[in-house]
Write an enzyme that holds these catalytic residues in place. Structure first.
Site, PDB file in Angstrom:
ATOM      1  N   LYS A  55       0.844  -1.197   0.000  1.00  0.00           N
ATOM      2  CA  LYS A  55       0.000   0.000   0.000  1.00  0.00           C
ATOM      3  C   LYS A  55       0.877   1.243   0.000  1.00  0.00           C
ATOM      4  O   LYS A  55       1.896   1.306   0.692  1.00  0.00           O
ATOM      5  CB  LYS A  55      -0.909  -0.006   1.234  1.00  0.00           C
ATOM      6  N   SER A 130      -9.655   1.841   2.469  1.00  0.00           N
ATOM      7  CA  SER A 130      -8.786   2.610   1.593  1.00  0.00           C
ATOM      8  C   SER A 130      -7.718   1.782   0.883  1.00  0.00           C
ATOM      9  O   SER A 130      -7.075   2.258  -0.045  1.00  0.00           O
ATOM     10  CB  SER A 130      -8.095   3.709   2.407  1.00  0.00           C
ATOM     11  N   SER A 154     -10.043  -0.374   6.613  1.00  0.00           N
ATOM     12  CA  SER A 154      -9.400  -0.181   5.311  1.00  0.00           C
ATOM     13  C   SER A 154      -8.727  -1.415   4.738  1.00  0.00           C
ATOM     14  O   SER A 154      -8.331  -1.415   3.572  1.00  0.00           O
ATOM     15  CB  SER A 154      -8.374   0.956   5.401  1.00  0.00           C
TER      16      SER A 154
END
Length: 458
Positions: A55, A130, A154
């Protein structure tokens, strides 16, 4: 197949996929590392030669790390996060940095400055957020393993929407050193994989102790070695508040099917109540936005980050850089957080939210003193259409209703596939006691791996 061939095939799949799962690809670095492994013919390390997606909120030395924001569009960190050091020690190859909601603020990966990621199951829908890029790249078969971070769901939200396995560890199990902060007291780095053993292996690697994070306890690992399908004798709590208004009937049916499946495997369940979760969303967003207001104050464009050509005095430059560098959702959360912390409102909002957080933690503690695990839907519905909710922030915030209580309490939680509705994945959330990741993984392994083929997972 050589390590280099495996890496080149991964890049080929990413380029052909067209899902916008990555912001930055580490092609040169990955190919060079693959050649080194092939030359040495070494298989040292539990992840030797395995391509892993990261990420873009996790710092990687020499690889651009943007947090999906214009503010950090050209930022290249001078150091690795602790979890990256752990991966490299075990021989992993960093394939690239995945797309995400800007500064981890979102539920759909639509707030990214670099455009939205598409859901591999339906390209007209969001992958969740996210950590949407991390879940989507695993679901699409571009890579097998990825790292995400979870502040209010997330990891688990995109795992549910994309039909993969995603674990949010206990707060303090995994070092946050090198994670670009959104809300320090809530977030954790965690693994995303196609299977429960994949996630157990990755958790083994990243949970080693780190003295640079004073909130971290660390772990001796052993999650994969001790992984066994185990639900016999387990007591499962099913809180009624997680099946309230707004839940898709298909999601509710799929989750109850999994609960009954757990019964068949030797578990027992009881319906319970956790009344304080009614206030979890409000408390979460006050706390998270307040911490974001403080954390993002460092992004002024003077030390690093966005710089503009027409600079004036410091105040004007600072304001303009932040106005142009941050997206609308980030600015909204900074403003709301600053308001909640301002004189005259601190006690009315922030302090009250902390008291609610304590209530939620105590109620979870009470339930988990009588039960081994808690089963809930991960998300109240399946993946929604791109553009459907992005202009309605409140509806996006409400989507987190089942995941944010876990972050407020600091508990570990996993999302595993529970079936499909209209071709879209549904997720089951399993919550456990503090540092009981092994129990969660074993229960997940019993449910997801056992009978996997008959439920149509691949």
């Amino acid at each position: 197949m050589s390590c280099l061939e495996r890496i080149e095939k991964a890049f080929e799949r990413i380029e052909q996929g067209g899902l916008n799962t990555y912001i930055t690809l580490n092609r040169e670095g990955a190919v060079e590392r693959a050649r080194e492994i092939d030359r040495s013919k070494s298989e040292e390390g539990r992840l030797s030669g395995v391509p892993i997606a990261i990420k873009d909120a996790i710092t990687t030395k020499g690889i651009r790390t943007t947090c999906a924001s214009r503010m950090l569009e050209d930022y290249i960190p001078p150091y690795d996060a602790h979890v990256i050091e752990c991966l490299l020690r075990e021989g992993a190859i960093i394939i690239g940095k995945t797309n995400m909601d800007e500064f981890s603020m979102g539920t759909s990966t639509e707030t990214s400055y670099f455009g939205p990621t598409l859901n591999p199951h339906d390209r007209t829908r969001v992958p969740g957020g996210s950590s949407g890029g991390s879940a989507a790249t695993v679901a699409a078969g571009e890579v097998r393993l990825a790292l995400g971070s979870d502040t209010g769901g997330s990891i688990r939200c995109p795992a549910s929407f994309c039909g993969v396995v995603g674990l949010k560890p206990t707060y303090g199990l995994v070092s946050r050193y090198g994670l670009i902060a959104y809300a320090n007291s809530l977030e954790q780095i965690g693994p995303i994989g196609r299977t429960v053993p994949d996630v157990a292996l990755l958790l083994d690697v990243i949970s080693s102790p780190d003295p640079r994070d004073s909130t971290q306890i660390g772990s001796a690992g052993g999650y994969l070695d001790n992984l066994t399908p185990a639900l016999e004798g387990m007591r499962i709590a099913v809180p009624c508040e997680f099946f309230g208004d707004g839940i898709d009937p298909a999601v509710e049916r799929a989750v109850w099917d999994m609960i009954h499946r757990a019964e068949e495997l030797g578990a027992t369940y009881s319906e319970v109540s956790i009344p304080s979760v009614e206030y979890a969303l409000a408390a979460y967003y006050i706390i998270a936005m307040s911490e974001a207001s403080s954390n993002l104050a460092r992004f002024d464009g003077l030390r690093y980050g966005l710089r503009l050509k027409d600079e004036g005095n410091w105040h004007a430059t600072f304001s303009k850089i932040r106005a142009e560098g941050f997206g609308e959702e980030v600015k909204r959360r900074i403003l709301l957080g600053t308001y909640a912390l301002s004189a005259g409102y601190y006690g009315r909002y922030y302090l009250k939210a902390l008291k609610v957080r304590r209530m939620i933690k105590e109620e979870f503690d009470r339930i988990l003193s009588d039960f081994d695990l808690i089963f809930t839907p991960t998300m109240p519905f399946t993946a929604f259409k791109l553009g459907e909710k992005i202009n309605d922030p409140l509806s996006l915030y409400l989507a987190d209703v089942n995941t944010v209580p876990v972050n407020l309490a600091g508990l570990p939680s996993i999302s595993i596939p529970a079936g499909y509705s209209g071709g879209l994945p549904i997720g089951l959330q399993i919550i456990g006691g503090y540092f009981e990741e092994q129990k969660i993984l074993n229960a997940s392994y019993a449910l997801f791996e056992d009978g996997e083929d008959e439920r149509g997972f691949s």
